[in-house]
Design a protein around this motif. Structure first.
Motif, PDB file in Angstrom:
ATOM      1  N   UNK A 188       0.821  -1.206   0.000  1.00 29.75           N
ATOM      2  CA  UNK A 188       0.000   0.000   0.000  1.00 29.75           C
ATOM      3  C   UNK A 188       0.859   1.262   0.000  1.00 29.75           C
ATOM      4  N   UNK A 189       1.944   1.239   0.777  1.00 30.26           N
ATOM      5  CA  UNK A 189       2.821   2.408   0.819  1.00 30.26           C
ATOM      6  C   UNK A 189       3.522   2.595  -0.526  1.00 30.26           C
ATOM      7  N   UNK A 244       2.269   1.689  -3.443  1.00 35.13           N
ATOM      8  CA  UNK A 244       1.257   2.186  -4.380  1.00 35.13           C
ATOM      9  C   UNK A 244       0.970   3.675  -4.143  1.00 35.13           C
ATOM     10  N   UNK A 245       1.006   4.090  -2.874  1.00 33.91           N
ATOM     11  CA  UNK A 245       0.730   5.493  -2.564  1.00 33.91           C
ATOM     12  C   UNK A 245       1.881   6.408  -2.961  1.00 33.91           C
ATOM     13  N   UNK A 246       3.117   5.915  -2.782  1.00 33.30           N
ATOM     14  CA  UNK A 246       4.289   6.761  -3.063  1.00 33.30           C
ATOM     15  C   UNK A 246       4.807   6.615  -4.489  1.00 33.30           C
ATOM     16  N   UNK A 247       4.452   5.513  -5.130  1.00 34.40           N
ATOM     17  CA  UNK A 247       4.912   5.241  -6.489  1.00 34.40           C
ATOM     18  C   UNK A 247       6.433   5.275  -6.602  1.00 34.40           C
ATOM     19  N   UNK A 248       7.091   4.790  -5.567  1.00 31.70           N
ATOM     20  CA  UNK A 248       8.544   4.744  -5.595  1.00 31.70           C
ATOM     21  C   UNK A 248       9.017   3.553  -4.773  1.00 31.70           C
ATOM     22  N   UNK A 249      10.290   3.248  -4.841  1.00 31.84           N
ATOM     23  CA  UNK A 249      10.878   2.165  -4.068  1.00 31.84           C
ATOM     24  C   UNK A 249      12.131   2.685  -3.373  1.00 31.84           C
ATOM     25  N   UNK A 250      12.692   1.854  -2.526  1.00 31.29           N
ATOM     26  CA  UNK A 250      13.925   2.245  -1.861  1.00 31.29           C
ATOM     27  C   UNK A 250      13.871   2.055  -0.356  1.00 31.29           C
ATOM     28  N   UNK A 251      14.907   2.518   0.302  1.00 32.21           N
ATOM     29  CA  UNK A 251      15.118   2.291   1.733  1.00 32.21           C
ATOM     30  C   UNK A 251      13.921   2.746   2.574  1.00 32.21           C
ATOM     31  N   UNK A 252      13.514   3.998   2.416  1.00 35.36           N
ATOM     32  CA  UNK A 252      12.459   4.547   3.275  1.00 35.36           C
ATOM     33  C   UNK A 252      11.086   3.979   2.961  1.00 35.36           C
ATOM     34  N   UNK A 253      10.890   3.524   1.748  1.00 36.51           N
ATOM     35  CA  UNK A 253       9.619   2.880   1.406  1.00 36.51           C
ATOM     36  C   UNK A 253       9.495   1.542   2.140  1.00 36.51           C
ATOM     37  N   UNK A 254      10.630   0.926   2.461  1.00 39.02           N
ATOM     38  CA  UNK A 254      10.609  -0.282   3.275  1.00 39.02           C
ATOM     39  C   UNK A 254      10.533   0.015   4.762  1.00 39.02           C
ATOM     40  N   UNK A 255      11.189   1.102   5.198  1.00 42.36           N
ATOM     41  CA  UNK A 255      11.293   1.400   6.629  1.00 42.36           C
ATOM     42  C   UNK A 255       9.978   1.917   7.216  1.00 42.36           C
TER      43      UNK A 255
END
Length: 259
Positions: free
Chosen positions: A119-120, A122-133
């Motif tokens: 969900x995060x 899909x909401x941010x439309x990005x990937x990376x460290x903070x999208x996991x944290x």
């Protein structure tokens, strides 16, 4: 003559303390055995070139370090949010808001971690460290928040009254009386959050945040049991190590009189 209740409590506490101390000795030894054993087993096998690209010292060290950084970032966010918020929600005028925020944290804990990650993303439309944290920090928030509130609620009112009777301001009472008494509860919640964070961080590979989940995912997709086993065992060993560090914190960071 029957023994005093305090003496009975002391007798019960002694075996528990011995068990805790024994665990503090045994658990790191188990971690070492797991890590040395699985790496020795993997590197002694005749690995294919594909396996060697995953199962080499540099790659394993990199993924392990990424996993540690993910865990540290998650727990730091949890502490920065949960402890001040839990403190505020025990102050007069804010107590009625406690069920609301605990309920929000309950939603994070009840939701599947993989669902929060997706969900995060899909909401941010990005990937990376903070999208996991960030989603996992929300997932791990409840134990520290709930225990912080519980810790303050368990402080004896007579101690607070005694501090005020000595002329302490409310802030001084909080700093010198209430918070030290609540620390053991906060540390217990932190230990739970640490284990949750290191376990769910294995899913961070889904959003390109790194971690040991990459080894698990690679082994599963390629039907490579060696890579799968190494990733899974290292993740378990890291969780045990983090839990051990949390136990050390509970043992030695609380107020001396309460240990």
């Amino acid at each position: 003559m029957e023994p005093e209740p305090a003496a009975l409590d002391a007798k019960r506490a002694n075996p528990e303390r011995r068990a805790d101390r024994l665990r503090l000795i045994v658990q790191p030894v188990l971690v070492i055995i797991l890590v040395v054993g699985v790496l020795g087993w993997a590197f002694s096998r005749d690995l294919t070139e594909t396996q060697k690209s995953s199962l080499n010292a540099r790659n394993i060290a990199t993924l392990t370090w990424q996993h540690i950084l993910l865990t540290i970032a998650i727990v730091a966010i949890v502490l920065v949010i949960a402890v001040p918020l839990g403190t505020l929600l025990t102050r007069p005028g804010y107590k009625r808001l406690a069920p609301l925020f605990v309920g929000i944290a309950n939603i994070g804990a009840a939701a599947p971690a993989i669902g929060l990650l997706v969900l995060f993303y899909l909401a941010s439309r990005t990937t990376g460290f903070w999208v996991g944290v960030l989603p996992i920090a929300f997932y791990s928030l409840l134990p520290v928040l709930r225990n912080t509130i519980l810790g303050y609620q368990e402080v004896d009112d007579s101690l607070i009254d005694a501090g005020r009777g000595q002329g302490m301001s409310p802030l001084t009472v909080l700093r010198r009386v209430e918070f030290p008494m609540a620390v053991p509860f906060i540390l217990a919640g932190l230990r739970t959050s640490l284990v949750l964070a290191v376990g769910t961080a294995t899913l961070c590979f889904l959003v390109s945040a790194g971690g040991l989940g990459i080894l698990i995912d690679t082994g599963y997709k390629l039907r490579d049991n060696e890579t799968l086993i190494v990733g899974a065992v290292l993740a378990v060993a890291l969780a045990l190590l983090i839990d051990w560090l949390g136990a050390l914190a509970e043992q030695y960071l609380g107020p001396k009189g309460l240990r």
